[in-house]
Design an enzyme around this catalytic site. Structure first.
Site, PDB file in Angstrom:
ATOM      1  N   GLY A  12       0.832  -1.213   0.000  1.00 26.98           N
ATOM      2  CA  GLY A  12       0.000   0.000   0.000  1.00 26.98           C
ATOM      3  C   GLY A  12       0.855   1.246   0.000  1.00 26.98           C
ATOM      4  O   GLY A  12       2.051   1.186  -0.295  1.00 26.98           O
ATOM      5  N   ASN A  13       0.266   2.370   0.291  1.00 27.50           N
ATOM      6  CA  ASN A  13       1.030   3.622   0.362  1.00 27.50           C
ATOM      7  C   ASN A  13       0.429   4.517   1.437  1.00 27.50           C
ATOM      8  O   ASN A  13      -0.565   4.165   2.068  1.00 27.50           O
ATOM      9  CB  ASN A  13       1.061   4.320  -1.000  1.00 27.50           C
ATOM     10  CG  ASN A  13      -0.338   4.622  -1.506  1.00 27.50           C
ATOM     11  OD1 ASN A  13      -1.057   5.411  -0.899  1.00 27.50           O
ATOM     12  ND2 ASN A  13      -0.737   3.983  -2.594  1.00 27.50           N
ATOM     13  N   HIS A  14       1.046   5.695   1.627  1.00 30.86           N
ATOM     14  CA  HIS A  14       0.672   6.552   2.760  1.00 30.86           C
ATOM     15  C   HIS A  14      -0.494   7.492   2.489  1.00 30.86           C
ATOM     16  O   HIS A  14      -0.770   8.369   3.291  1.00 30.86           O
ATOM     17  CB  HIS A  14       1.870   7.424   3.153  1.00 30.86           C
ATOM     18  CG  HIS A  14       3.035   6.651   3.657  1.00 30.86           C
ATOM     19  ND1 HIS A  14       2.969   5.874   4.782  1.00 30.86           N
ATOM     20  CD2 HIS A  14       4.300   6.530   3.176  1.00 30.86           C
ATOM     21  CE1 HIS A  14       4.148   5.309   4.992  1.00 30.86           C
ATOM     22  NE2 HIS A  14       4.971   5.691   4.019  1.00 30.86           N
TER      23      HIS A  14
END
Ligand code: CTP
Length: 402
Positions: free
Chosen positions: A207-209
């Site tokens: 995933g990412n932030h």
């Protein structure tokens, strides 16, 4: 009530009707509006700044420079949803019509990006004088909305035209004004926001932030402007209160792709603000991947579908498609490349070098339009950035169709 949450910048000029503004501020705040007050130097002889600041719960501003600080007129005009000048004296009317700028109120007027509404107040003969009527016509041509003065007893003791509209009528006028200003009313808007999570196994993902804040701010802005909004939202940790917005919660890029294609065909505007994962594991293990003593697992990744590009490929003439570009280098070229390859009408560039990291409430953007325009904005809260994006899309679209 359309004034709930509205930001109203009230400009008061030197006219006897200024005393009514204490009541006006009270009525506006009672309806849920945030009010900031700017006075001309002459106005403070007619109404108490202390009463106005107490009722508005905001500092009352008068001078461009106060005790070595500079009042930021540009920021005030951008903060407001509407600038209301009431009462508008004959003197300030002349200055507005001719672009004079010798006090804070006039500087705010000249730099305001929000709509401006004025409620003139003066004696009957002044009001009917051809010069005054010419100046009113100039303001009207400049896009200012006029609340006409009413007929009644005047400060001179005479009876006639020129009384400022009553505070209750001004409040009703603003309510109606905001109803009419729902410039997205009747339109469907599709927005993506947040990250996507691409599962490796039942407990892990890639995933990412992304916080989803930018896309959520856009959804709220479009909803406030009357659109029917569908928000396709990836997994975000924010409290989920989106009254009046249809939220479709998704986890993966595939689910986001599916939801977008279900809702794109009847959307007038689609804004892809999500940070979609570009790759996903080829195989999702049905069981938790266990640690072993000797082997480090190798995970083969495959590309996810590019949602923006796929929508660009089926976009109709009357649809506006907006993408984002998050870049760390070669920002402009990458943004322009995305504009072209994804067949978008606008690309909103976020540079990671601008000091507005993931999760921040602020953003600094540059918008690239299909017709070659490049519009850079200063850093501001994402709620304000959302306004800039929507205003740009609507203005540019209008000029394209003229
Ligand atoms: N986007 C999308 N589907 C994807 C990847 C990106 O719809 N699978 C959209 C994003 O929502 C954004 C735009 O495409 O509006 C650009 O996303 P970005 O991650 O900046 O660019 P990519 O095309 O993924 O290219 P790169 O990661 O190499 O910069």
């Amino acid at each position: 009530m359309n004034l709930q949450g509205r930001k109203i910048l009230l400009g008061i000029t030197g006219s006897i009707a200024a005393y009514k503004c204490v009541h006006l501020v009270r009525l506006l705040t009672k309806q849920g509006a945030s009010v900031k007050v700017v006075l001309t130097p002459a106005a403070k002889d007619f109404v108490s700044p202390l009463a106005l600041s107490t009722l508005s719960k905001n500092e009352v501003l008068i001078d461009l420079f106060e005790e070595n600080t500079w009042a930021n007129h540009v920021q005030l005009g951008r903060w407001a949803d509407v600038m209301l000048i009431a009462p508008l004296s004959c003197n300030t009317l002349v200055k507005m019509a001719h672009g004079h700028c010798d006090n804070l109120l006039l500087s705010v007027y000249l730099s305001a990006t929000c709509p401006v509404v004025v409620a003139p107040a003066m004696d009957e003969d002044m009001w009917h004088h051809p010069t005054t009527q010419r100046n009113i016509a100039t303001l009207h041509q400049d896009g200012v909305t006029i609340i006409p003065p009413t007929r009644g007893e005047l400060a001179s003791g005479l009876f006639g035209d020129g009384r400022m509209a009553e505070p209750e009528d001004i409040v009703n006028f603003l309510n109606e004004f905001f109803t009419k200003h729902k410039d997205l009313s009747g339109k469907k808007v599709l927005i993506t926001a947040g990250p996507t999570h691409e599962a490796l196994d039942p407990v892990r993902f890639i995933g990412n932030h992304s916080s989803g804040k930018m896309g959520i701010a856009l959804a709220k802005e479009c909803h406030e402007r009357g659109a029917a909004v569908t928000l396709v939202l990836g997994p975000v940790p924010l409290p989920q209160v989106y009254d009046g917005i249809t939220v479709i919660k998704v986890t993966s890029a595939d689910e986001m792709y599916q939801a977008c294609h279900e809702h794109f065909s009847n959307a007038a505007i689609a804004i892809m603000a999500a940070a979609v994962a570009d790759y996903k594991p080829e195989i999702v293990s049905p069981k938790k991947i266990k640690k072993t003593d000797d082997d480090v697992p190798e995970i083969k990744l495959v590309k996810t579908k590019d949602i923006l590009k796929s929508l660009g490929a089926i976009k109709q003439e009357n649809q506006i498609l907006v993408g984002f570009a998050l870049e760390t280098d070669n920002e402009k070229n990458n943004a322009l490349e995305k504009l072209k390859t994804k067949n978008a009408d606008f690309i909103v560039l976020n540079s990671m070098n601008d000091g507005t990291p993931f999760g921040s409430d602020y953003n600094k953007i540059t918008i690239y339009a299909k017709d070659g325009r490049e519009i850079a904005f200063s850093p501001k809260p994402k709620t304000e950035v959302a306004k800039d994006i929507i205003n740009t899309i609507l203005n540019n679209h209008q000029t394209e169709t003229v």
